[in-house]
Design an enzyme around this catalytic site. Structure first.
Site, PDB file in Angstrom:
ATOM      1  N   ILE A 118     -57.810 -41.720 -18.795  1.00  0.00           N
ATOM      2  CA  ILE A 118     -57.593 -41.012 -20.052  1.00  0.00           C
ATOM      3  C   ILE A 118     -58.602 -39.880 -20.205  1.00  0.00           C
ATOM      4  O   ILE A 118     -59.740 -39.971 -19.754  1.00  0.00           O
ATOM      5  CB  ILE A 118     -57.632 -41.962 -21.278  1.00  0.00           C
ATOM      6  N   CYS A 119     -58.133 -38.822 -20.837  1.00  0.00           N
ATOM      7  CA  CYS A 119     -58.953 -37.630 -21.052  1.00  0.00           C
ATOM      8  C   CYS A 119     -59.627 -37.789 -22.405  1.00  0.00           C
ATOM      9  O   CYS A 119     -58.970 -37.819 -23.431  1.00  0.00           O
ATOM     10  CB  CYS A 119     -58.015 -36.431 -21.030  1.00  0.00           C
ATOM     11  N   LEU A 120     -60.942 -37.915 -22.398  1.00  0.00           N
ATOM     12  CA  LEU A 120     -61.655 -38.203 -23.644  1.00  0.00           C
ATOM     13  C   LEU A 120     -61.923 -36.930 -24.437  1.00  0.00           C
ATOM     14  O   LEU A 120     -61.874 -35.834 -23.897  1.00  0.00           O
ATOM     15  CB  LEU A 120     -62.964 -38.910 -23.315  1.00  0.00           C
TER      16      LEU A 120
ATOM     17  N   CYS B 264     -56.110 -31.191 -20.729  1.00  0.00           N
ATOM     18  CA  CYS B 264     -57.414 -31.697 -20.314  1.00  0.00           C
ATOM     19  C   CYS B 264     -58.275 -30.578 -19.789  1.00  0.00           C
ATOM     20  O   CYS B 264     -59.403 -30.376 -20.181  1.00  0.00           O
ATOM     21  CB  CYS B 264     -57.235 -32.710 -19.188  1.00  0.00           C
TER      22      CYS B 264
END
Ligand SMILES: [Zn+2]
Lengths: 174, 425
Positions: A118-120, B264
């Site tokens: 997961i991309c925090l 991202c």
């Protein structure tokens, strides 16, 4: 703690802090750290249950406690979406946080690195760095995974990228 | 294949001759097709064979002539030494793969490649990998391409995640392995290049290199794809990656205005190519001993600004292996000074007689590089355009060792059972 919602903040402050700065290559000190990890996770799980906000199950997948697997779930529009959850404790832990993976969602969202990590948010790593070694696995779940699920699951459901398991079952049968 | 096509062409020619007039147009057409096929067959891939020595001969069949010219021009003293060197590249992404190709074309002796990922179509905005390699591991795909480009390079591919306990052990033992050059001192590699895209993996490379007393170079491209940096790390001598929070180039874009929703990270082949180029240039200078090896070089592409700086180790570094290397470095100072004095004396006597009386270039003979070893605090004052990526860990009072919670249980098995019991309902 700029950038966090009040709920996450108040939950976080109730999770016991850890003291032993040790990683999986540190022998006896790691065992001490592991005990603290368990204590924090037990306290966090109990807290979630008593607040009627139970949202994950996790247990060590090896005797050394360096790999963890389990499930997490999120309720959206009264339906529960459940995902496999896994991560390794990195050799540089706790200086660096575990990278939480939801392998079933790999490739389904932009907010994810390769392998389902997961991309925090931009707020996670600074807070983790500031609080080394006091934060542990329970804190990573509370600060990393919980806000991620709250932000991403509704988008994944509404965009049709994931289906509720009842729908999925009926659609695969046809 | 070319021989077959030639025969076919000849047979068609004689067939044309044996036929009554008028000349047959379809035979002409067939001949044209065969001629085109012959050209295609000629351009089919050819693999060159391995070369025992690097020749300086300037002929179009010598892959090293332009590199060996560096030696003739006096830029590099001994270019061929590059064949003795081993370089480990961690992370075969947008920077690492390009760095690997550059070193391969330069004729590096041996490359060790580390990555756990596979090639995807989403990587095609970057250089090096090709669409037909989608699905292969990045390390295997890289070996495939690099082997074709230069069969003289010894390539080792490690498909693993260095941050896990098991991956780290394999990583360490591969760096220690000296079978390529048994007489080499220290580890089995001359330099480690970190081309990973995250803080966690950089900290792992740092850990390995501190433990092995291994010089390495760090590289990075910002998540907004418009800035990057390279950094030289010599355990004990320069700041390690854990000595201070990571230093990054400020893009000048306000973090608050940076729209991160729904993504991202961004990436550009240009920024990554520039950073790979800077990294390998520094690598060549370090290995072949020419020019100035940059301790830190930043790249801000929006302003075309290249900040530089130097960082001393932090005597309070949180990394135990770093502290050990710092101690060793200080202990070795007398030997270092003696070696330096000897070298200076030799150059002086070799020059014969009084030279540089006018000191045209204002060269200072006073060495001030080791005066302020404890000046790590000075790293708080950063050059313009550089910023810390993360905060330092807070100072916190050491709590008594009773543990964080008021639970008296201190048996691991008992704690496991408690969590399992909670998990069961
Ligand atoms: Zn250090």
């Amino acid at each position: 703690m700029e950038g966090w919602d009040p709920n996450t903040k108040s939950t976080l402050t109730q999770i016991p802090l850890l003291t032993v700065k040790a990683g999986p290559r540190d022998g006896g000190a790691w065992t001490q750290r592991l005990k603290e990890e368990y204590k924090a996770m037990i306290a966090y799980t109990q807290m979630n249950k008593s607040n009627d906000n139970d949202w994950f199950r996790i247990s060590a997948a090896n005797p050394e406690g360096t790999r963890w697997t389990g499930k997490c779930w999120y309720v959206h529009n009264l339906l529960k979406y459940e995902f496999d959850l896994q991560f390794d404790i990195p050799v540089t832990y706790p200086a660096t946080a575990p990278e939480i993976e939801l392998p079933q969602l790999d490739g389904k969202t932009q907010k994810m690195y390769r392998g389902g990590k997961i991309c925090l948010t931009v707020h996670f790593k600074p807070l983790w760095a500031k609080n080394c070694p006091r934060f542990g696995i329970a804190h990573a779940l509370c600060l990393g995974l919980a806000p991620w699920l709250a932000a991403e699951v509704p988008i994944l459901v509404d965009s049709g990228m994931i289906k509720h398991k009842d729908d999925a079952a009926s659609s695969t049968e046809t | 294949m070319e021989v077959e096509l030639k025969e076919m062409l000849d047979e068609l020619e004689s067939l044309k001759g044996s036929l009554p007039d008028p000349p047959n147009a379809s035979i002409d057409k067939l001949q044209l097709h065969i001629k085109r096929l012959t050209d295609l067959a000629k351009s089919a891939p050819v693999r060159r064979s391995k070369l025992k020595d690097m020749s300086a001969e300037v002929v179009d069949s010598n892959p090293y002539s332009r590199l060996m010219a560096l030696q003739r021009m006096g830029i590099v003293e001994n270019y061929e030494r590059i064949r003795e060197y081993s370089v480990a590249i961690v992370g075969i992404g947008g920077v690492g793969s390009v760095a690997a190709e550059m070193l391969t074309r330069c004729g590096i002796g041996r490359l060790l490649l580390y990555d756990y990922d596979k090639v995807e179509l989403a990587n095609m905005n970057r250089l090096f990998f090709r669409p037909e390699q989608v699905g292969m591991t990045k390390t295997d795909a890289a070996v495939q391409t690099l082997q074709d480009i230069n069969p003289d390079v010894v390539l080792e591919s490690y498909t693993l995640n260095i941050t896990t306990v098991q991956g780290f052990e394999t990583f360490m033992s591969s760096l220690r392995n000296k079978t390529f050059r048994l007489e080499k001192e220290g580890s089995g590699v001359d330099l480690v290049l970190s081309c990973v895209d995250n803080y966690e993996a950089r900290m792992v490379v740092n850990q390995a290199c501190n433990e092995l007393n291994q010089t390495w170079m760090e590289s990075g491209v910002s998540e907004d794809a418009v800035s990057g940096h390279i950094q030289l790390l010599i355990p004990g001598e320069t700041a390690c990656f854990a000595c201070a929070p990571p230093l990054v180039v400020a893009s000048g874009v306000d973090e608050r205005t940076l729209k991160r929703e729904g993504v991202c990270a961004a990436s550009l082949p240009t920024t990554m190519g520039v950073v790979a180029g800077l990294l390998v240039q520094n690598t060549l200078k370090f290995l072949l001993k020419f020019g100035h090896v940059s301790p830190y070089l930043g790249y801000n592409s929006l302003k075309d600004y290249f900040p530089t700086m130097e960082m001393r180790p932090n005597p309070q570094c949180s990394n135990g292996a770093c502290l050990e290397r710092q101690k060793e470095y200080l202990l070795a100072k007398p030997a270092r000074d003696a070696a330096k004095a000897k070298m200076e004396a030799e150059t002086l006597s070799a020059a014969e007689g009084p030279l540089h009386a006018d000191n045209e270039w204002n060269i200072s003979v006073v060495d001030n590089s080791e005066i302020d070893v404890k000046a790590a605090a000075s790293s708080d004052t950063l050059p313009v355009g550089l910023t810390r990526e993360l905060p330092s860990a807070d100072e916190y009072p050491k709590l008594p060792a009773t543990g964080p919670a008021d639970m008296s249980v201190d048996d691991l098995e008992e704690l496991k059972k408690q969590l399992e019991a909670l998990n069961a309902d």
